[in-house]
Enzyme design. Structure first.
Site, PDB file in Angstrom:
ATOM      1  N   ASP A  77       0.493   7.991  -9.269  1.00  0.00           N
ATOM      2  CA  ASP A  77      -0.356   7.613 -10.414  1.00  0.00           C
ATOM      3  C   ASP A  77      -1.345   6.579  -9.913  1.00  0.00           C
ATOM      4  OD1 ASP A  77      -1.413   7.281 -12.913  1.00  0.00           O
ATOM      5  OD2 ASP A  77       0.234   6.071 -13.685  1.00  0.00           O
ATOM      6  N   ASP A 108       0.857  -1.176   0.000  1.00  0.00           N
ATOM      7  CA  ASP A 108       0.000   0.000   0.000  1.00  0.00           C
ATOM      8  C   ASP A 108       0.897   1.232   0.000  1.00  0.00           C
ATOM      9  OD1 ASP A 108      -2.542   1.583   0.689  1.00  0.00           O
ATOM     10  OD2 ASP A 108      -1.181   2.043   2.359  1.00  0.00           O
TER      11      ASP A 108
END
Length: 328
Positions: A189, A171
């Site tokens: 992104d 994560d």
């Protein structure tokens, strides 16, 4: 009309009605029922023309579809294209990567969060002075495609196997919270947060952006992908407002392909000190970032700018970006 002819017509009518019903049931099953592709390919992002779904996978973080159309490959996450082997993907990667790389004082250590496709990593590798790239993605399946799906590996030039590149399955928020050292350029992104995946909002929050204050080298730059400007200008301005609240100077820009794809992508460049369009000098060859294009990228159309006054700040505890997405 003979009895035999009448019987034949009734038979053909019965066959036609049966096939029609079966066809309608199949369409319902495919597009709305249990076999629906809409969880994997949204109507908005569905390819034009014929295409085939090569694979559908539900991962811990998203619903993934691998699609082939006219020799091009599209990788979907939660209904929307995450990356592809199309020319507009090359345009997108150039716009996202080369602006922050151009203004950063150094380009030795780069962090990319959400780079499983390897395409943005490929663009960073064009800079010979870059010594280390850390590419992070939460979804192991996306990273596996970037490393092993041959059409994509050919497109990204094997970037994720390059010796300068370290790939991490994690994560993005957790990775940054536990990371050591600093980066010269940070690229974000990431997919938009949604009702199904509200936790993604923590990767766009003021609290997350503040973490980079201690992770960014002096003179460094942050590039943030901000969804589609033309359909959701409020989204871009909210990200800008959130970055500003986290203490950065922001230069918004866009990449207009409305004529080709009916889209205009939005981006934010975040730095510790103010940056102007005149500070953007790209030192490597690119296909699509001509001087004329760069001039247009930093001119924000009035039709987008009028939404700036309503920008709201995304935090760990609200649903600002989700509400914007749902209202479009």
């Amino acid at each position: 009309m003979t009895i035999q002819t009448t019987g034949m017509l009734w038979l053909l009518s019965g066959v036609f009605i049966t096939l029609l019903i079966e066809g309608l049931l199949w369409l319902y099953w495919r597009f709305w029922g249990a076999g629906s592709i809409r969880d994997y390919i949204s109507e908005y992002d569905e390819p034009e023309g014929d295409y085939r779904i090569v694979q559908r996978i539900k991962t811990p973080t998203q619903r993934v579809a691998l699609v082939e159309t006219e020799g091009k490959w599209l990788i979907y996450g939660n209904g929307y294209v995450m990356f592809s082997t199309t020319e507009d993907e090359r345009m997108y990667a150039e716009a996202l990567i080369h602006i922050p790389m151009a203004v950063a004082k150094k380009r030795q250590r780069i962090l990319i969060i959400g780079g499983g496709g390897g395409i943005t990593t490929r663009e960073v590798l064009r800079y010979p002075e870059t010594m280390e790239i850390t590419t992070v993605d939460a979804d192991a399946m996306m990273m596996d495609f970037g490393k092993n799906l041959q059409p994509l590996v050919k497109f990204n030039k094997g970037a994720l196997h390059h010796p300068k590149v370290q790939t991490v399955i994690a994560d993005g928020r957790s990775f940054v919270e536990h990371a050591e050292g600093k980066w010269d350029v940070i690229i974000l992104d990431l997919p938009e947060p949604s009702r199904d995946y509200p936790e993604l909002g923590r990767l766009f929050s003021v609290e997350f952006y503040r973490l980079f204050q201690e992770r960014l080298e002096p003179g460094g730059a942050i590039g943030v992908a901000c969804s589609v400007f033309s359909s959701s200008p409020e989204y871009v301005w909210s990200i800008q407002a959130t970055l500003e609240a986290a203490g950065y100077h922001i230069l918004p820009y866009h990449f207009d392909i409305i004529v080709e794809e009916e889209e205009d992508w939005g981006f934010c460049l975040a730095t510790a000190a103010p940056v102007s369009p005149g500070d953007v000098h790209i030192s490597v060859p690119t296909r699509h970032l001509s001087p004329a294009r760069l001039q247009d990228m930093f001119h924000i159309p009035y039709g987008y700018s009028i939404y700036k006054r309503d920008a709201k700040i995304q935090t760990d505890h609200n649903r600002v970006l989700i509400e914007i997405e749902e209202s479009d």
